[in-house]
Scaffold this motif. Sequence first.
Motif, PDB file in Angstrom:
ATOM      1  N   LEU A   2       0.821  -1.210   0.000  1.00 32.06           N
ATOM      2  CA  LEU A   2       0.000   0.000   0.000  1.00 32.06           C
ATOM      3  C   LEU A   2       0.858   1.265   0.000  1.00 32.06           C
ATOM      4  N   SER A   3       2.124   1.134  -0.342  1.00 31.92           N
ATOM      5  CA  SER A   3       3.034   2.279  -0.513  1.00 31.92           C
ATOM      6  C   SER A   3       3.084   3.177   0.720  1.00 31.92           C
ATOM      7  N   CYS A   4       3.131   2.569   1.913  1.00 31.71           N
ATOM      8  CA  CYS A   4       3.226   3.393   3.123  1.00 31.71           C
ATOM      9  C   CYS A   4       4.384   2.921   4.005  1.00 31.71           C
ATOM     10  N   LEU A   5       5.501   2.575   3.369  1.00 29.51           N
ATOM     11  CA  LEU A   5       6.678   2.147   4.119  1.00 29.51           C
ATOM     12  C   LEU A   5       7.247   3.284   4.962  1.00 29.51           C
ATOM     13  N   LEU A  31      -1.293   8.130   2.394  1.00 28.70           N
ATOM     14  CA  LEU A  31      -2.522   7.623   1.785  1.00 28.70           C
ATOM     15  C   LEU A  31      -2.435   7.509   0.269  1.00 28.70           C
ATOM     16  N   ASP A  32      -1.341   7.961  -0.313  1.00 29.58           N
ATOM     17  CA  ASP A  32      -1.258   8.066  -1.772  1.00 29.58           C
ATOM     18  C   ASP A  32      -1.353   6.729  -2.495  1.00 29.58           C
ATOM     19  N   GLY A  33      -0.964   5.636  -1.828  1.00 28.04           N
ATOM     20  CA  GLY A  33      -0.898   4.349  -2.510  1.00 28.04           C
ATOM     21  C   GLY A  33      -2.016   3.385  -2.173  1.00 28.04           C
ATOM     22  N   ILE A  34      -3.090   3.874  -1.542  1.00 25.84           N
ATOM     23  CA  ILE A  34      -4.200   2.992  -1.175  1.00 25.84           C
ATOM     24  C   ILE A  34      -5.251   3.023  -2.286  1.00 25.84           C
ATOM     25  N   PRO A  35      -5.555   1.893  -2.906  1.00 25.94           N
ATOM     26  CA  PRO A  35      -6.578   1.878  -3.966  1.00 25.94           C
ATOM     27  C   PRO A  35      -7.966   2.193  -3.407  1.00 25.94           C
ATOM     28  N   SER A  36      -8.890   2.533  -4.296  1.00 25.08           N
ATOM     29  CA  SER A  36     -10.269   2.814  -3.884  1.00 25.08           C
ATOM     30  C   SER A  36     -10.908   1.583  -3.255  1.00 25.08           C
ATOM     31  N   LEU A  37     -10.622   0.409  -3.824  1.00 26.81           N
ATOM     32  CA  LEU A  37     -11.054  -0.870  -3.269  1.00 26.81           C
ATOM     33  C   LEU A  37      -9.866  -1.820  -3.264  1.00 26.81           C
ATOM     34  N   ILE A  38      -9.852  -2.719  -2.285  1.00 25.41           N
ATOM     35  CA  ILE A  38      -8.780  -3.716  -2.169  1.00 25.41           C
ATOM     36  C   ILE A  38      -9.433  -5.085  -2.099  1.00 25.41           C
ATOM     37  N   THR A  39      -9.163  -5.935  -3.061  1.00 29.78           N
ATOM     38  CA  THR A  39      -9.738  -7.280  -3.013  1.00 29.78           C
ATOM     39  C   THR A  39      -8.750  -8.226  -2.347  1.00 29.78           C
ATOM     40  N   VAL A  40      -9.264  -9.073  -1.452  1.00 28.72           N
ATOM     41  CA  VAL A  40      -8.432 -10.007  -0.706  1.00 28.72           C
ATOM     42  C   VAL A  40      -9.047 -11.403  -0.760  1.00 28.72           C
ATOM     43  N   THR A  41      -8.252 -12.381  -0.366  1.00 28.44           N
ATOM     44  CA  THR A  41      -8.711 -13.764  -0.460  1.00 28.44           C
ATOM     45  C   THR A  41      -9.477 -14.236   0.763  1.00 28.44           C
ATOM     46  N   GLY A  42      -9.226 -13.637   1.944  1.00 29.12           N
ATOM     47  CA  GLY A  42      -9.904 -14.122   3.141  1.00 29.12           C
ATOM     48  C   GLY A  42      -9.741 -13.180   4.322  1.00 29.12           C
ATOM     49  N   SER A  94      -8.160 -13.444   7.113  1.00 31.85           N
ATOM     50  CA  SER A  94      -6.860 -13.333   7.778  1.00 31.85           C
ATOM     51  C   SER A  94      -6.111 -12.085   7.328  1.00 31.85           C
ATOM     52  N   GLU A  95      -6.409 -11.610   6.123  1.00 29.89           N
ATOM     53  CA  GLU A  95      -5.718 -10.415   5.632  1.00 29.89           C
ATOM     54  C   GLU A  95      -6.131  -9.165   6.410  1.00 29.89           C
ATOM     55  N   ILE A  96      -7.356  -9.154   6.912  1.00 30.65           N
ATOM     56  CA  ILE A  96      -7.787  -8.051   7.775  1.00 30.65           C
ATOM     57  C   ILE A  96      -6.914  -8.009   9.029  1.00 30.65           C
ATOM     58  N   GLU A  97      -6.704  -9.165   9.634  1.00 29.78           N
ATOM     59  CA  GLU A  97      -5.903  -9.235  10.852  1.00 29.78           C
ATOM     60  C   GLU A  97      -4.474  -8.783  10.595  1.00 29.78           C
ATOM     61  N   THR A  98      -3.905  -9.197   9.462  1.00 31.01           N
ATOM     62  CA  THR A  98      -2.532  -8.806   9.150  1.00 31.01           C
ATOM     63  C   THR A  98      -2.436  -7.312   8.888  1.00 31.01           C
ATOM     64  N   MET A  99      -3.414  -6.759   8.177  1.00 32.54           N
ATOM     65  CA  MET A  99      -3.435  -5.307   7.966  1.00 32.54           C
ATOM     66  C   MET A  99      -3.419  -4.570   9.304  1.00 32.54           C
ATOM     67  N   GLN A 100      -4.299  -4.994  10.207  1.00 31.30           N
ATOM     68  CA  GLN A 100      -4.445  -4.288  11.483  1.00 31.30           C
ATOM     69  C   GLN A 100      -3.206  -4.411  12.357  1.00 31.30           C
ATOM     70  N   ALA A 103      -7.197   1.346   9.284  1.00 34.65           N
ATOM     71  CA  ALA A 103      -8.639   1.614   9.359  1.00 34.65           C
ATOM     72  C   ALA A 103      -9.199   1.928   7.979  1.00 34.65           C
ATOM     73  N   ILE A 104      -8.481   2.734   7.211  1.00 32.15           N
ATOM     74  CA  ILE A 104      -8.948   3.094   5.869  1.00 32.15           C
ATOM     75  C   ILE A 104      -8.909   1.874   4.952  1.00 32.15           C
ATOM     76  N   ALA A 105      -7.807   1.125   5.008  1.00 31.30           N
ATOM     77  CA  ALA A 105      -7.663  -0.036   4.130  1.00 31.30           C
ATOM     78  C   ALA A 105      -8.741  -1.076   4.405  1.00 31.30           C
ATOM     79  N   VAL A 106      -9.014  -1.339   5.676  1.00 24.55           N
ATOM     80  CA  VAL A 106     -10.016  -2.347   6.030  1.00 24.55           C
ATOM     81  C   VAL A 106     -11.399  -1.939   5.511  1.00 24.55           C
ATOM     82  N   GLU A 107     -11.712  -0.646   5.565  1.00 20.02           N
ATOM     83  CA  GLU A 107     -13.001  -0.165   5.030  1.00 20.02           C
ATOM     84  C   GLU A 107     -13.133  -0.445   3.536  1.00 20.02           C
ATOM     85  N   ARG A 108     -12.000  -0.482   2.835  1.00 22.40           N
ATOM     86  CA  ARG A 108     -12.020  -0.641   1.377  1.00 22.40           C
ATOM     87  C   ARG A 108     -11.882  -2.097   0.923  1.00 22.40           C
TER      88      ARG A 108
END
Length: 260
Positions: free
Chosen positions: A107-110, A115-126, A128-134, A143-148
């Motif tokens: 998400l280009s936030c190293l 916020l520049d690198g967060i897509p409008s929507l993010i598709t994930v497989t399951g 567990s990716e929510i937990e890893t994001m958080q 918070a923004i990424a999970v909403e998308r």
Amino acid sequence: MAKILVTGQHLGSTSALADPARTLMQRGHDLTIYTTGDDSQVKGFQDLPYERVEPEDHKGLLKGHDLLLAGLSGQATHDGAFIRAANALGMPSIGVNEINQSWPDRLSCLEGENLDGIPSLITVTGTSEIETMQSTLPEMIAAIAVERVRFIGWTAYDNFPQLKKSFTPQDRDRTLKAISHSPDQPLYFHGTQNTSPPKRPEFLPYEQSLTHAVLDVAQRIGMQLLVKPHPGEKDSPDPGFTEKVTREYGHRFIPSDACE
């Protein structure tokens, strides 16, 4: 119908984008498909009508399109540059993720809360990716990424039911004979991933130790494995590791592109 720019760099991204791109074309949308990867990475696009580019003006390539559909190959890749360019233009974008790791890079936030690198929507497989994001992203970014996030599963497997249905006993025998395996004998397959994500070199020793353990146990119980490395291993600091240890333990090795 929409005019959509589809782009992916790494093999995981091109593989994850292939079926959605094909479905969009079948529905009548106008697609421009760019690949920015090398010869092995572009294989994920299969027979799609892609163009290989080395873009310097990502905004210029986006102009005239309604939507960006991109892989999440990372901040320093063209995928990341296209997403940042789409955001700068106010263009909607969808980032298709294929593996649950390295979210700050994807998400280009190293460098922090960018916020520049967060897509409008993010598709994930399951989920567990929510937990890893958080757990790995800055709190505001997470918070923004999970909403998308939208759950869509692993797109490269969408056609597996049809593949299984169409795969005949003759196809099975022909495939096994192609790798010099008797159709009458059981086949034990093991896929490795002896590589590491960007900026996480400690993953490689762990993966290699796991491979040693699996091959050792299989040898001791008399189970011969057919071992195939992940395509990304060719870019690993130790690209010949899997083939070397497979042969040391007396198992059978096939190259990463053996089934293409």
